[in-house]
Scaffold this active site. Structure first.
Site, short mmCIF file in Angstrom:
data_model
loop_
_atom_site.label_atom_id
_atom_site.label_comp_id
_atom_site.label_asym_id
_atom_site.label_seq_id
_atom_site.Cartn_x
_atom_site.Cartn_y
_atom_site.Cartn_z
N SER A 131 -18.56 16.79 9.90
CA SER A 131 -18.83 15.92 11.06
C SER A 131 -19.43 16.79 12.15
CB SER A 131 -17.52 15.30 11.56
OG SER A 131 -17.71 14.68 12.82
N TYR A 144 -7.96 15.91 14.20
CA TYR A 144 -9.14 15.54 13.41
C TYR A 144 -10.23 16.60 13.55
CZ TYR A 144 -13.54 13.34 12.17
OH TYR A 144 -14.78 13.09 11.62
#
Length: 274
Positions: A131, A144
């Site tokens: 990501s 995360y």
């Protein structure tokens, strides 16, 4: 015919990638817990296997099945993952361990199981879906982001370790994509922090994700990421990183060039929690 394995294949990027690789003539194994969502992919020729990444026996069984049926594995797309939201103070460590179990340890475990086959055939491609969040952190998403930083670090090390075996490692860094990730992330923020000293700011953070991910027209479709994945598989000399999707390049540029205090200020302002 080349054999590809895709984790988290039941929706979003994983499903889109499954369909695209089938069109390219790959034998595709679509791995997921929600196999009932893969009926269409199965009708198009995908081999659907149940896999729970948190269950080592489930992962082992899947890889054994593929090798028994095909005798080789050419591509592994590590796509499965989730976003744990909430303040770092509020989220129990056991929940944080689950975040790393799926996004980091399970990713590396399935990679470890696939590598011997790739080494023996002296070729292979491992595609890790990380990501842009592996380059910066947002409030109420620390665990995360930490997991995605880890995927970046592990992928870089792995790329150099397996180079001599003819195996290439690629990192995919999506921006903001039309998936249910943001909605679930916002719900998790409320779940863990809505009744704590962070309640006011966590509510604003959750509202930000609901707004941004609630209107699909604002986001890039999953096919944008799938295109990057397929490109990284088919090209003879793939880039180490493919950064694509809404705001992907812009945010990384700002993170790299702005003073940290200014980046923090803009982040909080955009999220409405300054």
């Amino acid at each position: 015919m080349k054999v590809a394995l895709i984790t988290g294949a039941s929706s979003g990027i994983g499903l889109e990638c499954t369909m695209n690789l089938l069109k390219k003539g790959f034998t595709v194994y679509a791995l997921a817990r929600r196999t009932e969502l893969l009926k269409e992919a199965e009708s198009k020729g995908a081999r659907v296997l149940y896999m729970d990444l948190t269950d080592s026996s489930s992962v082992k069984k899947c890889i054994s099945t593929v090798l028994e049926e095909q005798g080789r594995i050419d591509v592994l797309v590590n796509n499965a993952g989730f976003g744990l939201g909430g303040s770092l103070e509020d989220i129990p460590i056991e929940e944080a361990k689950k975040q790393f179990e799926v996004n980091v340890f399970a990713l590396m475990y399935i990679t470890q199981l696939v590598l011997p086959a790739m080494r023996s055939q002296k070729s292979g491609r491992i595609i890790n879906v990380a990501s842009i969040g592996g380059h910066f952190s947002l409030p109420f998403g620390g665990w995360y982001h930490a997991s995605k930083y880890s995927v970046e670090a592990l992928s870089d090390a792995l790329r150099m370790e397996v180079k001599d075996f003819g195996i290439k490692v690629v990192i995919i860094e999506p921006g903001m994509i039309q998936t249910d990730w943001g909605i679930i992330h916002g719900q998790n923020i409320l779940k863990f922090s809505n009744n704590s000293c962070y309640a006011e700011k966590s509510a604003k953070a959750a509202a930000y994700y609901k707004k941004e991910y609630g209107d699909p027209t604002k986001l890039s479709p999953p096919k944008v990421i799938s295109h990057a994945i397929v490109k990284s598989i088919l090209t003879a000399h793939p880039k180490h990183r493919y950064r694509t999707g809404k705001y992907a390049r812009l945010i990384i540029f700002l993170k790299k060039h702005l003073p940290e205090c200014l980046f923090d200020f803009l982040t909080l302002k955009i999220m409405g929690i300054n």
